[in-house]
Write a protein that holds these residues in place. Structure first.
Motif, PDB file in Angstrom:
ATOM      1  N   PRO A 143      -1.196 -19.361  13.346  1.00 55.96           N
ATOM      2  CA  PRO A 143      -1.648 -18.376  12.625  1.00 55.96           C
ATOM      3  C   PRO A 143      -2.236 -17.111  13.192  1.00 55.96           C
ATOM      4  CG  PRO A 143      -3.123 -20.098  12.737  1.00 55.96           C
ATOM      5  CD  PRO A 143      -1.929 -20.617  13.404  1.00 55.96           C
ATOM      6  N   ASN A 144      -2.198 -16.203  12.661  1.00 53.08           N
ATOM      7  CA  ASN A 144      -3.031 -14.820  13.079  1.00 53.08           C
ATOM      8  C   ASN A 144      -4.245 -14.473  12.158  1.00 53.08           C
ATOM      9  OD1 ASN A 144      -2.119 -13.588  10.705  1.00 53.08           O
ATOM     10  ND2 ASN A 144      -0.638 -12.244  11.597  1.00 53.08           N
ATOM     11  N   GLY A 145      -4.420 -15.462  11.376  1.00 46.57           N
ATOM     12  CA  GLY A 145      -5.528 -15.298  10.655  1.00 46.57           C
ATOM     13  C   GLY A 145      -5.683 -14.298   9.421  1.00 46.57           C
ATOM     14  N   ARG A 146      -4.460 -14.126   9.007  1.00 51.91           N
ATOM     15  CA  ARG A 146      -4.079 -13.109   7.907  1.00 51.91           C
ATOM     16  C   ARG A 146      -3.120 -13.837   7.025  1.00 51.91           C
ATOM     17  NH1 ARG A 146      -3.555  -7.118  10.704  1.00 51.91           N
ATOM     18  NH2 ARG A 146      -5.487  -7.364  11.817  1.00 51.91           N
ATOM     19  N   ALA A 147      -2.988 -13.519   5.642  1.00 49.95           N
ATOM     20  CA  ALA A 147      -2.265 -14.062   4.751  1.00 49.95           C
ATOM     21  C   ALA A 147      -1.693 -12.862   3.785  1.00 49.95           C
ATOM     22  CB  ALA A 147      -3.134 -14.927   3.714  1.00 49.95           C
ATOM     23  N   VAL A 148      -0.359 -13.264   3.286  1.00 47.85           N
ATOM     24  CA  VAL A 148       0.348 -12.068   2.523  1.00 47.85           C
ATOM     25  C   VAL A 148       0.691 -12.970   1.312  1.00 47.85           C
ATOM     26  CG1 VAL A 148       2.370 -10.391   2.465  1.00 47.85           C
ATOM     27  CG2 VAL A 148       0.876 -10.939   4.621  1.00 47.85           C
ATOM     28  N   ILE A 149       0.429 -12.411   0.014  1.00 55.87           N
ATOM     29  CA  ILE A 149       0.990 -12.923  -0.922  1.00 55.87           C
ATOM     30  C   ILE A 149       2.358 -12.209  -1.310  1.00 55.87           C
ATOM     31  CG2 ILE A 149       0.556 -13.126  -3.665  1.00 55.87           C
ATOM     32  CD1 ILE A 149      -2.431 -12.983  -3.272  1.00 55.87           C
ATOM     33  N   TYR A 150       3.384 -12.970  -1.328  1.00 55.19           N
ATOM     34  CA  TYR A 150       4.608 -12.411  -1.576  1.00 55.19           C
ATOM     35  C   TYR A 150       5.022 -12.536  -3.005  1.00 55.19           C
ATOM     36  CZ  TYR A 150       9.766 -11.432  -0.792  1.00 55.19           C
ATOM     37  OH  TYR A 150      10.758 -10.627  -0.768  1.00 55.19           O
ATOM     38  N   LEU A 163      13.691 -15.241   1.405  1.00 57.01           N
ATOM     39  CA  LEU A 163      13.434 -16.059   2.544  1.00 57.01           C
ATOM     40  C   LEU A 163      13.299 -15.565   3.884  1.00 57.01           C
ATOM     41  CD1 LEU A 163      15.270 -19.154   0.813  1.00 57.01           C
ATOM     42  CD2 LEU A 163      12.842 -18.943   1.013  1.00 57.01           C
ATOM     43  N   GLU A 164      14.373 -14.660   3.914  1.00 58.48           N
ATOM     44  CA  GLU A 164      14.453 -13.883   5.169  1.00 58.48           C
ATOM     45  C   GLU A 164      13.091 -13.162   5.654  1.00 58.48           C
ATOM     46  OE1 GLU A 164      16.798 -10.701   7.992  1.00 58.48           O
ATOM     47  OE2 GLU A 164      17.331 -11.015   6.019  1.00 58.48           O
ATOM     48  N   ARG A 165      12.509 -12.383   4.472  1.00 64.40           N
ATOM     49  CA  ARG A 165      11.307 -11.525   4.535  1.00 64.40           C
ATOM     50  C   ARG A 165      10.309 -12.448   4.890  1.00 64.40           C
ATOM     51  NH1 ARG A 165      13.700  -9.344  -0.653  1.00 64.40           N
ATOM     52  NH2 ARG A 165      15.321  -7.940  -0.073  1.00 64.40           N
ATOM     53  N   MET A 166      10.104 -13.604   4.061  1.00 61.20           N
ATOM     54  CA  MET A 166       9.009 -14.619   4.251  1.00 61.20           C
ATOM     55  C   MET A 166       8.970 -15.306   5.609  1.00 61.20           C
ATOM     56  SD  MET A 166       8.428 -16.603   0.320  1.00 61.20           S
ATOM     57  CE  MET A 166       9.904 -16.903   0.408  1.00 61.20           C
ATOM     58  N   GLY A 167      10.254 -15.330   6.154  1.00 62.31           N
ATOM     59  CA  GLY A 167      10.470 -15.919   7.557  1.00 62.31           C
ATOM     60  C   GLY A 167       9.767 -14.955   8.623  1.00 62.31           C
ATOM     61  N   GLU A 172       5.614 -13.938  12.492  1.00 64.38           N
ATOM     62  CA  GLU A 172       4.487 -13.071  13.346  1.00 64.38           C
ATOM     63  C   GLU A 172       3.118 -13.695  12.996  1.00 64.38           C
ATOM     64  OE1 GLU A 172       4.556  -8.865  13.069  1.00 64.38           O
ATOM     65  OE2 GLU A 172       6.612  -8.644  12.995  1.00 64.38           O
ATOM     66  N   GLY A 173       2.876 -14.663  12.303  1.00 65.94           N
ATOM     67  CA  GLY A 173       1.624 -15.344  12.193  1.00 65.94           C
ATOM     68  C   GLY A 173       0.991 -15.361  10.937  1.00 65.94           C
ATOM     69  N   TYR A 174       1.675 -14.544  10.028  1.00 68.28           N
ATOM     70  CA  TYR A 174       0.921 -14.309   8.652  1.00 68.28           C
ATOM     71  C   TYR A 174       1.262 -15.780   8.000  1.00 68.28           C
ATOM     72  CZ  TYR A 174       1.077  -9.594   9.746  1.00 68.28           C
ATOM     73  OH  TYR A 174       0.667  -8.442  10.672  1.00 68.28           O
ATOM     74  N   ALA A 175       0.230 -16.202   7.099  1.00 69.55           N
ATOM     75  CA  ALA A 175       0.267 -17.121   6.062  1.00 69.55           C
ATOM     76  C   ALA A 175       1.046 -16.438   5.105  1.00 69.55           C
ATOM     77  CB  ALA A 175      -0.775 -17.727   5.490  1.00 69.55           C
ATOM     78  N   VAL A 176       1.830 -17.274   4.137  1.00 68.62           N
ATOM     79  CA  VAL A 176       2.569 -16.292   3.193  1.00 68.62           C
ATOM     80  C   VAL A 176       2.632 -17.549   1.642  1.00 68.62           C
ATOM     81  CG1 VAL A 176       4.851 -15.813   2.271  1.00 68.62           C
ATOM     82  CG2 VAL A 176       4.295 -15.474   4.627  1.00 68.62           C
ATOM     83  N   VAL A 177       2.055 -16.743   0.854  1.00 69.30           N
ATOM     84  CA  VAL A 177       1.979 -17.328  -0.601  1.00 69.30           C
ATOM     85  C   VAL A 177       3.080 -16.786  -1.462  1.00 69.30           C
ATOM     86  CG1 VAL A 177       0.672 -17.958  -2.539  1.00 69.30           C
ATOM     87  CG2 VAL A 177      -0.386 -17.830  -0.185  1.00 69.30           C
ATOM     88  N   GLU A 178       4.124 -17.631  -1.801  1.00 72.19           N
ATOM     89  CA  GLU A 178       5.061 -17.101  -2.639  1.00 72.19           C
ATOM     90  C   GLU A 178       4.706 -17.274  -4.195  1.00 72.19           C
ATOM     91  OE1 GLU A 178       9.811 -18.025  -3.360  1.00 72.19           O
ATOM     92  OE2 GLU A 178       8.616 -19.731  -2.549  1.00 72.19           O
ATOM     93  N   LEU A 374       5.939  -4.552   7.640  1.00 70.38           N
ATOM     94  CA  LEU A 374       5.398  -5.108   8.897  1.00 70.38           C
ATOM     95  C   LEU A 374       4.521  -4.301   9.703  1.00 70.38           C
ATOM     96  CD1 LEU A 374       8.411  -7.470   9.629  1.00 70.38           C
ATOM     97  CD2 LEU A 374       6.081  -8.022   9.052  1.00 70.38           C
ATOM     98  N   ALA A 375       5.070  -2.958   9.816  1.00 77.34           N
ATOM     99  CA  ALA A 375       4.348  -2.027  10.747  1.00 77.34           C
ATOM    100  C   ALA A 375       3.060  -1.623  10.252  1.00 77.34           C
ATOM    101  CB  ALA A 375       5.250  -0.782  10.867  1.00 77.34           C
ATOM    102  N   ARG A 376       3.096  -1.661   9.005  1.00 73.77           N
ATOM    103  CA  ARG A 376       1.472  -1.436   8.079  1.00 73.77           C
ATOM    104  C   ARG A 376       0.578  -2.470   8.289  1.00 73.77           C
ATOM    105  NH1 ARG A 376       1.032   4.527   7.172  1.00 73.77           N
ATOM    106  NH2 ARG A 376      -0.716   3.511   5.741  1.00 73.77           N
ATOM    107  N   LEU A 377       1.234  -3.744   8.230  1.00 70.80           N
ATOM    108  CA  LEU A 377       0.448  -4.626   8.294  1.00 70.80           C
ATOM    109  C   LEU A 377      -0.334  -5.040   9.605  1.00 70.80           C
ATOM    110  CD1 LEU A 377       2.386  -7.437   6.238  1.00 70.80           C
ATOM    111  CD2 LEU A 377       0.131  -6.799   5.758  1.00 70.80           C
ATOM    112  N   ARG A 378       0.464  -4.621  10.591  1.00 73.34           N
ATOM    113  CA  ARG A 378      -0.107  -4.674  12.137  1.00 73.34           C
ATOM    114  C   ARG A 378      -1.251  -3.671  12.196  1.00 73.34           C
ATOM    115  NH1 ARG A 378       5.747  -3.969  13.504  1.00 73.34           N
ATOM    116  NH2 ARG A 378       6.676  -6.221  13.368  1.00 73.34           N
ATOM    117  N   ARG A 379      -1.195  -2.753  11.487  1.00 69.92           N
ATOM    118  CA  ARG A 379      -2.242  -1.574  11.767  1.00 69.92           C
ATOM    119  C   ARG A 379      -3.598  -2.151  11.101  1.00 69.92           C
ATOM    120  NH1 ARG A 379      -0.110   4.241   9.775  1.00 69.92           N
ATOM    121  NH2 ARG A 379      -2.460   4.222   9.726  1.00 69.92           N
ATOM    122  N   GLY A 380      -3.619  -2.695  10.104  1.00 68.92           N
ATOM    123  CA  GLY A 380      -4.607  -2.894   9.037  1.00 68.92           C
ATOM    124  C   GLY A 380      -5.081  -4.444   9.160  1.00 68.92           C
TER     125      GLY A 380
END
Length: 380
Positions: A143-150, A163-167, A172-178, A374-380
């Motif tokens: 994990p990278n310590g961050r989460a994304v609600i999809y 599924l490809e996007r969640m993968g 990149e280490g994000y937890a994902v909540v579908e 993904l690029a914007r997530l890496r920034r913030g």
């Protein structure tokens, strides 16, 4: 000679017979929407949809001064409007504070093969009137310590692209909540005995408008599951983002507007203000996206985008598909994006960006859009 003429005549009659059969099958498919209607309709939408909505923004749409649709003057104004919006959705109860009702580790075949996946927890979220949402918390091995609600739009199941996007997020280490919209996917479709209506099964979003919550408005049922997912994630992750397309993008905007724990929101193929839909209902055909009690009398679409983005370290990115055959097509965000961006800057931090994606001719998240997320997530 006579035999040759006879063979030619047979071929002509056979061709006419096949043509007639094909025409009859096509008419039946169009009339009764049987196979291959769905496939032909998809091909039409993807490649031959009318370009009228895809062209330049009509000059008359610039006559509305988008700045006057944003009545937030300062940080106190953000806090006050957020409180009013929460009160509209949930009444005096305020922002839903409950965690999930139940958490259970599950094994679902659809997640097999996703990279960097440790386990999947089902989060069961029960609401009034038998409404139950099921969210799926995908925990990464590294994990990278961050989460994304999809958050899905108006779909019943996650497709291969989802599924490809969640993968990619997991990799990149994000937890994902579908998370799915109410009444869709794995969520309940309760059969209720409603006053003055009788026994009625809820299956469509408009059906939720038949319900009478003890506090607030039925639109709150769309957002409560996401807020309660945030309640579960907040103690576990240092930053929480939310993304989705169509109804999922709308959900991301509203959730980030009312819950400032969601610091990044990605509103994809979704959300136009009223004045861009004048004369057409296609961009807010569901009651939750066009209810005047919310968007005309409480918080406008542009105020909600502003609240979602405003604040130090916050961002809202809206991505619209120019050639979207469904809705929210064209370049019309140029009529309001500068006003929202200016309002966010005036409020002392945060960022709003609007992008027009010309790489895709479907109502979806393109690969280019996912690269941008993904690029914007890496920034913030």
């Amino acid at each position: 000679m006579g035999k040759a003429m006879g063979r030619r005549a047979k071929r002509i009659w056979l061709a006419l017979l096949l043509f007639g059969a094909g025409l009859a099958c096509g008419m039946a498919a169009a009339r009764y929407r049987v196979a291959p209607y769905v496939q032909l309709d998809w091909l039409h939408d993807r490649y031959w949809a009318s370009p009228a909505a895809f062209g330049e923004t009509p000059p008359e749409l610039f006559r509305t001064d988008a700045r006057r649709l944003i009545g937030i003057e300062d940080v106190d104004g953000v806090r006050d409007l957020r409180a009013r919006t929460i009160a509209f959705l949930w009444g005096e109860n305020g922002l839903p504070a409950r965690p999930p009702d139940r958490i259970e580790t599950v094994r679902l075949a659809k997640y097999d093969g996703l990279p960097n996946l440790l386990r999947v927890d089902r989060l069961v979220l029960a609401m009034d009137h038998g409404l139950v949402s099921n969210a799926f918390h995908l925990l990464p091995e590294r994990p990278n310590g961050r989460a994304v609600i999809y958050h899905h739009g108006h779909v019943e199941t996650a497709g291969p692209d989802d599924l490809e996007r969640m993968g990619r997020l997991l990799d990149e280490g994000y937890a994902v909540v579908e998370l799915f919209m109410p009444l869709m996917g794995p969520n309940s479709r309760p059969l209720l005995d409603l006053p003055r209506i009788g026994r009625f099964r809820l299956t469509e979003h408009e059906h939720l408008d038949l319900l009478d919550p003890a506090q607030g408005d039925p639109i709150g049922y769309f957002i409560e599951p996401a807020v309660r997912v945030v309640n579960h994630l907040a103690p576990r992750y240092r930053r929480i983002a939310m993304m989705g397309y169509s109804g999922g993008g709308w959900s991301a905007m509203i959730t980030a507007a009312v819950d400032d724990r969601v610091s990044s929101s990605f509103v994809i193929a979704s959300v136009y203000p009223y004045f861009l839909s004048s004369g057409s209902l296609e961009d807010w055909s569901h009651f939750e996206s066009g209810d005047p009690d919310l968007y005309a009398r409480t918080a406008t679409h542009l105020e909600l985008l502003t609240m979602a983005a405003a604040g130090p370290g916050r961002q809202t990115v809206q991505i619209l598909n120019r050639f979207d055959p469904c809705c929210y097509a064209g370049r019309r965000s140029e009529t309001y994006a500068p006003a929202v961006r200016q309002a966010v800057r005036r409020l002392g931090g945060g960022e709003f960006r609007a992008f027009v994606d010309e790489s895709e001719r479907a109502h979806t998240i393109s690969r280019r859009a996912m690269d941008l997320v993904l690029a914007r997530l890496r920034r913030g």
